[in-house]
Write a protein that holds these residues in place. Structure first.
Motif, short mmCIF file in Angstrom:
data_model
loop_
_atom_site.label_atom_id
_atom_site.label_comp_id
_atom_site.label_asym_id
_atom_site.label_seq_id
_atom_site.Cartn_x
_atom_site.Cartn_y
_atom_site.Cartn_z
N LEU A 79 0.83 -1.21 0.00
CA LEU A 79 0.00 0.00 0.00
C LEU A 79 0.86 1.26 0.00
O LEU A 79 0.57 2.24 -0.72
N ARG A 80 1.94 1.24 0.79
CA ARG A 80 2.82 2.40 0.83
C ARG A 80 3.50 2.63 -0.51
O ARG A 80 3.61 3.76 -0.99
N SER A 81 3.91 1.56 -1.17
CA SER A 81 4.57 1.66 -2.48
C SER A 81 3.61 2.24 -3.52
O SER A 81 4.00 3.09 -4.33
N ALA A 82 2.33 1.80 -3.51
CA ALA A 82 1.36 2.30 -4.48
C ALA A 82 1.06 3.78 -4.24
O ALA A 82 0.96 4.57 -5.19
N ARG A 83 0.93 4.19 -2.99
CA ARG A 83 0.59 5.59 -2.69
C ARG A 83 1.74 6.53 -2.97
O ARG A 83 1.52 7.71 -3.23
N GLU A 84 2.96 6.00 -2.95
CA GLU A 84 4.13 6.84 -3.25
C GLU A 84 4.42 6.88 -4.74
O GLU A 84 5.39 7.53 -5.16
N GLY A 85 3.62 6.16 -5.53
CA GLY A 85 3.79 6.21 -6.98
C GLY A 85 4.90 5.35 -7.52
O GLY A 85 5.35 5.55 -8.66
N ASP A 86 5.37 4.37 -6.74
CA ASP A 86 6.43 3.47 -7.22
C ASP A 86 5.90 2.58 -8.34
O ASP A 86 4.69 2.33 -8.43
N PRO A 87 6.80 2.11 -9.22
CA PRO A 87 6.36 1.18 -10.30
C PRO A 87 5.67 -0.05 -9.71
O PRO A 87 6.01 -0.51 -8.62
N ALA A 88 4.68 -0.53 -10.46
CA ALA A 88 3.89 -1.67 -9.97
C ALA A 88 4.78 -2.89 -9.74
O ALA A 88 5.60 -3.25 -10.58
N THR A 89 4.62 -3.50 -8.58
CA THR A 89 5.35 -4.71 -8.20
C THR A 89 4.36 -5.72 -7.66
O THR A 89 3.36 -5.35 -7.05
N ARG A 90 4.64 -6.99 -7.86
CA ARG A 90 3.74 -8.03 -7.38
C ARG A 90 4.11 -8.42 -5.94
O ARG A 90 5.28 -8.58 -5.62
N PHE A 91 3.07 -8.59 -5.13
CA PHE A 91 3.24 -8.95 -3.72
C PHE A 91 2.36 -10.17 -3.42
O PHE A 91 1.20 -10.21 -3.83
N ASP A 92 2.92 -11.14 -2.70
CA ASP A 92 2.16 -12.33 -2.31
C ASP A 92 1.59 -12.15 -0.91
O ASP A 92 2.33 -11.87 0.04
N VAL A 93 0.27 -12.31 -0.79
CA VAL A 93 -0.44 -12.11 0.47
C VAL A 93 -1.32 -13.32 0.74
O VAL A 93 -1.95 -13.86 -0.19
N ASN A 94 -1.39 -13.74 1.99
CA ASN A 94 -2.22 -14.87 2.38
C ASN A 94 -3.47 -14.36 3.09
O ASN A 94 -3.38 -13.76 4.17
N HIS A 95 -4.65 -14.59 2.49
CA HIS A 95 -5.91 -14.20 3.12
C HIS A 95 -6.40 -15.33 4.03
O HIS A 95 -6.09 -16.51 3.81
N LEU A 96 -7.19 -14.96 5.03
CA LEU A 96 -7.77 -15.91 5.96
C LEU A 96 -9.26 -16.06 5.65
O LEU A 96 -10.03 -15.10 5.76
#
Length: 465
Positions: A79-96
């Motif tokens: 979220l911080r990377s997106a709000r700062e305008g950084d290039p799109a990167t993929r992140f792996d997240v585990n939902h419950l």
């Protein structure tokens, strides 16, 4: 590698909000719209009904509440990377999900203005299942490989310790593939010198045709054939019993070599003047010359070292059977020479099949005998004694004897061997800490797996991964 639209303002200008929403829903398995307070404003998904239970209730909840605790640092970073305008990167997240089930998702995050961030997710369950299957198959392969190696080791041990003289011959070429030490001794050759030789070439010329006929008869009929070579100029009185068998696609012949006087020959072993107490002692006993070459070993030491025959020990350096550095061996021999005897010198016997045994050594100088040399008594430590006594004994013993070696051993050798002791202790501690998991041990030590394997081989450290 990613590529973005070059002229979106030209080609996508007519797209309205609902069209964009439909595109986002179709492009992702799970789409979340998160506001500036990290609360889920809206969502869409293309997941099956069994997996989507409870996802609709995520609207209005903090996004952190629907992910695993281990994934929350990744979520914050995304979220911080997106709000700062950084290039799109993929992140792996585990939902419950409901029922404590996991939903692994790979997200790309984009800030769309107004404090909102859109998370486009791809369902990773298929990938996770494939990885799980790959891991299971790999573990099964490793188990099969380990079992095969154990079976090969058992076969090798039985083959080399068999009281019968056995030669394995290629049925087509008549060349020897393997021969055990007993056969090599009867035929009068070194064990390694028999492989690749024709069996018939080991006998006198007038016997070679008979040996070749025996092999041809076994191959043609498939039934056992016995050949008596006693009499004539050959005074060995040998009898050959040949039998055909298959090993996969190979056709092999097992030839048993017997000698009428073999039993009496085995009993006529050299007598070093040792009584039955020494020969049958529970402790391992070694006799060496002044250079440390083994002259004699009792049965208890052969058992400790995992060596089937005394002939495999005699003539070798006694240090070959212990897991220590060169400086430790020098310290032991130097102290025996100086003081005549040494007691309770800790060491580790390394067996032929990779096993290790913690022991205490006592040594005595026997310089008045012919030839002069040393005697060693090796006592196996109990598991409790090994745990209490080993600890940092390698390092402590090296430090205690360091002063004695100054002037006798170059300083660079002292530093190198002391470093080896420390490296070995660190590797053993890491393997114990990780339950013999080499990959984890390598990460703990900050080494690559290949570097760890090289060091383990160098220090003679075995692992049952």
């Amino acid at each position: 590698m990613t590529a973005e639209f070059q002229h979106p303002e030209t080609h996508l200008l007519q797209a309205d909000v609902r069209t964009v929403a439909s595109l986002l829903s179709a492009a992702a398995d799970l789409t979340l719209v998160v506001d500036g307070n990290d609360v889920i404003d809206d969502l869409s998904h293309n997941l099956d009904q069994a997996s989507s239970g409870g996802i609709a209730a995520w609207r209005g909840q903090p996004v952190e509440s629907v992910v695993r605790g281990s994934s929350r640092p990744v979520l914050k970073k995304m979220l911080r990377s997106a709000r700062e305008g950084d290039p799109a990167t993929r992140f792996d997240v585990n939902h419950l999900l409901e029922g404590e089930r996991d939903l692994p998702v790979q997200y790309s995050a984009f800030s769309v203005g107004g404090g909102q961030t859109v998370l486009l997710g791809r369902d990773l369950r298929v990938v996770a299942e494939l990885q799980s299957r790959l891991l299971v198959n790999r573990q099964s392969l490793e188990r099969n490989t380990r079992n095969q190696r154990q079976a090969e080791a058992h076969y090798r041990l039985l083959f080399e310790t068999a009281s019968e003289a056995i030669v394995i011959v290629d049925a087509v070429s008549g060349k020897i593939r393997e021969a055990n030490p007993r056969a090599a001794a009867i035929l009068g050759f070194a064990n390694a010198g028999l492989s690749g030789r024709k069996l018939s070439a080991l006998f006198q010329k007038h016997q070679q045709a008979d040996v070749q006929a025996m092999l041809a008869g076994v191959l043609a009929s498939g039934t056992p054939v016995t050949l008596d070579l006693s009499g004539g100029q050959d005074d060995r009185g040998l009898t050959l019993a040949a039998e055909l068998f298959r090993a996969g696609d190979l056709r092999l012949i097992m030839v048993r070599v017997s000698q009428p006087d073999a039993a009496s020959g085995r009993e006529a072993e050299s007598d070093l003047g040792l009584d039955a107490i020494v020969r049958n002692a529970a402790e391992g006993i070694l006799l060496t010359d002044e250079q440390g070459k083994v002259l004699w070993a009792n049965e208890s030491f052969l058992g400790l070292a995992g060596v089937p025959l005394a002939a495999h020990v005699v003539g070798r350096a006694f240090g070959d059977f212990f897991q220590w550095s060169g400086i430790e061996q020098d310290v032991l021999l130097q102290n025996v020479r100086m003081h005549g005897r040494v007691q309770a010198f800790a060491g580790t016997v390394k067996g032929a099949n990779g096993q290790t045994t913690d022991v205490d050594l006592s040594a005595v100088a026997m310089l008045d005998r012919s030839p002069p040399g040393y005697g060693f008594v090796i006592r196996q430590l109990s598991p409790e004694g090994a745990r209490q006594g080993r600890g940092n004994s390698d390092l402590t013993r090296t430090a205690e004897n360091l002063v004695e070696m100054i002037g006798r051993v170059p300083m660079k050798d002292l530093v190198r061997d002391t470093t080896d002791v420390i490296e070995k202790m660190c590797i053993e501690a890491a393997l114990n800490l990780t339950g013999n998991n080499r990959a984890s041990a390598a990460r703990v030590l900050g080494l690559s797996r290949q570097a760890l394997y090289l060091k383990m081989n160098r220090f003679g450290i075995a692992s049952d991964e």
